[in-house]
Motif scaffolding. Structure first.
Motif, PDB file in Angstrom:
ATOM      1  N   VAL A  21       0.803  -1.236   0.000  1.00 27.99           N
ATOM      2  CA  VAL A  21       0.000   0.000   0.000  1.00 27.99           C
ATOM      3  C   VAL A  21       0.835   1.284   0.000  1.00 27.99           C
ATOM      4  O   VAL A  21       0.322   2.352  -0.321  1.00 27.99           O
ATOM      5  CB  VAL A  21      -0.999   0.042   1.189  1.00 27.99           C
ATOM      6  N   LEU A  22       2.115   1.186   0.344  1.00 28.35           N
ATOM      7  CA  LEU A  22       2.929   2.399   0.410  1.00 28.35           C
ATOM      8  C   LEU A  22       3.510   2.749  -0.958  1.00 28.35           C
ATOM      9  O   LEU A  22       3.699   1.881  -1.801  1.00 28.35           O
ATOM     10  CB  LEU A  22       4.090   2.202   1.385  1.00 28.35           C
ATOM     11  N   SER A  23       3.836   4.025  -1.127  1.00 32.66           N
ATOM     12  CA  SER A  23       4.565   4.448  -2.322  1.00 32.66           C
ATOM     13  C   SER A  23       5.960   3.819  -2.266  1.00 32.66           C
ATOM     14  O   SER A  23       6.479   3.573  -1.181  1.00 32.66           O
ATOM     15  CB  SER A  23       4.696   5.968  -2.346  1.00 32.66           C
ATOM     16  N   PRO A  33      -1.187  12.575   8.928  1.00 33.35           N
ATOM     17  CA  PRO A  33      -2.269  13.554   8.996  1.00 33.35           C
ATOM     18  C   PRO A  33      -3.627  12.843   9.043  1.00 33.35           C
ATOM     19  O   PRO A  33      -3.827  11.854   8.326  1.00 33.35           O
ATOM     20  CB  PRO A  33      -2.124  14.350   7.696  1.00 33.35           C
ATOM     21  N   GLU A  34      -4.538  13.333   9.882  1.00 35.58           N
ATOM     22  CA  GLU A  34      -5.789  12.607  10.110  1.00 35.58           C
ATOM     23  C   GLU A  34      -6.577  12.373   8.834  1.00 35.58           C
ATOM     24  O   GLU A  34      -7.230  11.348   8.687  1.00 35.58           O
ATOM     25  CB  GLU A  34      -6.646  13.328  11.163  1.00 35.58           C
ATOM     26  N   LEU A  55      -7.932   6.278   4.338  1.00 38.07           N
ATOM     27  CA  LEU A  55      -7.523   5.586   3.118  1.00 38.07           C
ATOM     28  C   LEU A  55      -6.494   4.495   3.438  1.00 38.07           C
ATOM     29  O   LEU A  55      -6.608   3.363   2.950  1.00 38.07           O
ATOM     30  CB  LEU A  55      -6.949   6.583   2.098  1.00 38.07           C
ATOM     31  N   LEU A  56      -5.505   4.823   4.262  1.00 38.54           N
ATOM     32  CA  LEU A  56      -4.505   3.815   4.633  1.00 38.54           C
ATOM     33  C   LEU A  56      -5.188   2.631   5.319  1.00 38.54           C
ATOM     34  O   LEU A  56      -4.909   1.465   5.021  1.00 38.54           O
ATOM     35  CB  LEU A  56      -3.455   4.428   5.570  1.00 38.54           C
ATOM     36  N   LEU A  72      -7.012  -3.031   5.131  1.00 37.74           N
ATOM     37  CA  LEU A  72      -8.085  -4.014   5.269  1.00 37.74           C
ATOM     38  C   LEU A  72      -8.320  -4.743   3.944  1.00 37.74           C
ATOM     39  O   LEU A  72      -8.536  -5.955   3.912  1.00 37.74           O
ATOM     40  CB  LEU A  72      -9.373  -3.341   5.752  1.00 37.74           C
ATOM     41  N   ASN A  73      -8.262  -3.984   2.837  1.00 36.08           N
ATOM     42  CA  ASN A  73      -8.439  -4.601   1.523  1.00 36.08           C
ATOM     43  C   ASN A  73      -7.328  -5.579   1.194  1.00 36.08           C
ATOM     44  O   ASN A  73      -7.489  -6.446   0.342  1.00 36.08           O
ATOM     45  CB  ASN A  73      -8.503  -3.524   0.426  1.00 36.08           C
TER      46      ASN A  73
END
Lengths: 130, 382
Positions: free
Chosen positions: B161-163, B202-203, B208-209, B214-215
């Motif tokens: 999920v990370l860049s 940042p909140e 999204l993260l 979860l996905n």
């Protein structure tokens, strides 16, 4: 599965009672009770043939979170206990009204069941508690 | 007052979490089964919303001197990027809070502290008061979220999920190291005894993260699993295992107090030295119940030829499938067993070293209770 089956009787302390006919009833804890307790990990049940009075402590259910006494809803003698709960207490979470039953009682007075809460009355009670 | 909501509140509702009020925050206790969440973290990966934690940034040329005075552990031994766990004490040596401090920049010095939610207000007041002579900049971070991704598969789940830039930075982190990447702070730390990361971001970017994790098959986990995981890992819970009435020396936290540099003064040092000189009267141990049941906080420990002890944190260990606890007992107890007063019944328990579950590379070692040991011929136990 209904959370409060209409064909059962209930107590203020969150036990359910099923009339099996011939003066015997099955006892367990309600969906609501197991939900409040969370994952059950240990169950202590009464000895078979033990005589219990209505309201008397019959056993203990313990979850990761808390221990809770189980009270006998009726006066009578224990005829059977759910031995599978010793190794699989999670049955109470998964299926509180069928596979998660706790014990069976031979009633001293068959009319005693009439004095317990019906599904509607129990539903009202837990709504009040929330 | 209604409990505060974290930036992930909507996500918890969507996942049908059972929410509880924890230290003034509405947080999930579980999302259906605390046990399944626990096992997910031990065997795969789980994610926790820990946005209730308080994050404090401390910057300025004198920060190092300040933290060497404020904390019982010594930040002088902390290399850049590394995290240090320790306690903030009062003058009597009592524990105001336990915390983790990250060393993020050398000049001008920048350290980030993460302290407990329940102690937030008193911590901030205390830190600001102690900081007055030091001329430093203290900022309590706002509008952030904190997500803990834990478990043997945590890093591989994160990679999906990370860049690439961000993941590069994360891959280079050793255990207990942290990095910043844009507005994100990522530390290879946690409160479960598993590998994993804690991410402060940042909140607005948190939901999204969370959804992406979860996905990717990461299980959302609540405070219930967090508690059994940290207990198995022998990690302390402030307010249960220690508070202002006890010192680190009687809480199994002596290893977090640094006396190495005799020139260093820190708050509570004199009291701790005095306690050491007089002899520490309690020690902190693990217990495994050798009977059926679940150990609970505040249960009484009965020891042979000694005063009673007390359980500070007790629960059921999903990994050991036995009741475990952390307890404070008299230092004089030599036996490897004791009894626990469980609602009027005395049940046998083994005294063991913490932690109960330890991860060594890919192997897991777990404590066991030798039942033969707790069935003495004297018939002390029924």
């Amino acid at each position: 599965m209904s959370e409060i089956p209409a064909d059962l009787k209930y107590t203020d302390s969150h036990e359910w009672v099923r009339d099996e006919g011939n003066g015997v009833c099955t006892v367990g804890i309600t969906f609501h009770a197991q939900h409040l307790l969370g994952d059950l990990v240990f169950v202590e049940l009464p000895d078979v043939k033990k005589a219990l009075t209505a309201g008397e402590e019959a056993g203990v259910v313990e979850s990761v979170k808390a221990a809770s006494d189980v009270y006998s809803p009726v006066t009578g003698t224990i005829t059977a206990i759910n031995e599978t709960l010793a190794s699989t207490p999670e049955l109470i979470n998964e299926d509180p009204y069928i596979d998660g039953w706790l014990f069976k009682v031979k009633l001293e007075d068959e009319d005693e069941l009439e004095s317990l809460l019906n599904a509607e009355e129990y539903a009202e009670k837990i709504t009040e508690e929330d | 007052m209604d409990p505060q909501r974290t930036p992930l509140y909507e996500e918890h509702c969507k996942a049908q979490a059972t929410l509880v009020d924890f230290a003034g925050w509405s947080l999930p206790i579980h999302y259906g089964s605390q046990l399944q969440e626990h096992h997910a973290v031990r065997n795969e990966a789980g994610v926790f919303d820990v946005s209730h934690m308080t994050v404090i940034d401390i910057k300025g040329d004198n920060v190092r001197s300040f933290l060497r005075y404020l904390l019982a552990n010594d930040v002088a031994k902390l290399p850049l990027k590394k995290a240090l766990y320790g306690c903030m004490l009062n003058e009597s040596g009592g524990i105001i809070d336990d915390l983790i401090v990250y060393y993020l920049r050398e000049s001008p010095a920048y350290y980030r502290m993460v302290v407990n939610a329940a102690t937030r207000e008193k911590d901030i007041v205390w830190i600001k008061k102690q900081a007055e002579p030091f001329n430093i900049d203290i900022e309590v971070c706002q509008d952030i979220a904190m997500i803990a991704l834990q478990g043997p598969l945590a890093l591989s789940k994160l990679a999906s999920v990370l860049s690439p830039a961000c993941m590069n930075a994360v891959s280079s982190l050793a255990r207990f190291e942290a990095c910043t990447e844009g507005h994100w702070f990522i530390a290879r730390t946690g409160y479960t005894g598993e590998d994993g990361v804690e991410i402060i971001l940042p909140e607005k970017e948190a939901p999204l993260l969370w959804q992406q994790l979860l996905n990717n098959g990461v299980k959302p986990c609540g405070l219930g699993a967090r508690d059994t995981l940290r207990l198995e890992a022998g990690m302390h819970l402030y307010g249960s295992d220690m508070d202002e009435n006890v010192t680190p020396l009687e809480s199994g936290l002596g290893w977090t107090v640094s006396f190495e540099d005799s020139d260093r003064n820190f708050i509570g040092k004199a009291a701790l030295l005095q306690q050491k000189a007089e002899g520490v009267k309690h020690r902190f141990v693990g217990l495994i119940l050798a009977a059926k049941g679940v150990l609970r906080n505040h249960q009484r420990i009965v020891c042979a030829n000694a005063d009673d002890g007390e359980i500070t944190s007790g629960s059921f260990s999903p990994t050991l499938q036995q009741a475990i606890a952390m307890a404070r007992i008299p230092a004089s107890v030599k036996e490897s067993h004791c009894q626990v007063d469980m609602r009027g019944r005395l049940l046998p328990a083994c005294i063991v070293k913490l932690p109960f579950v330890r991860k060594m590379k890919d192997n897991q070692s777990i404590s066991s209770c030798d039942e033969a040991q707790v069935q003495p011929s004297s018939g002390v136990y029924k």
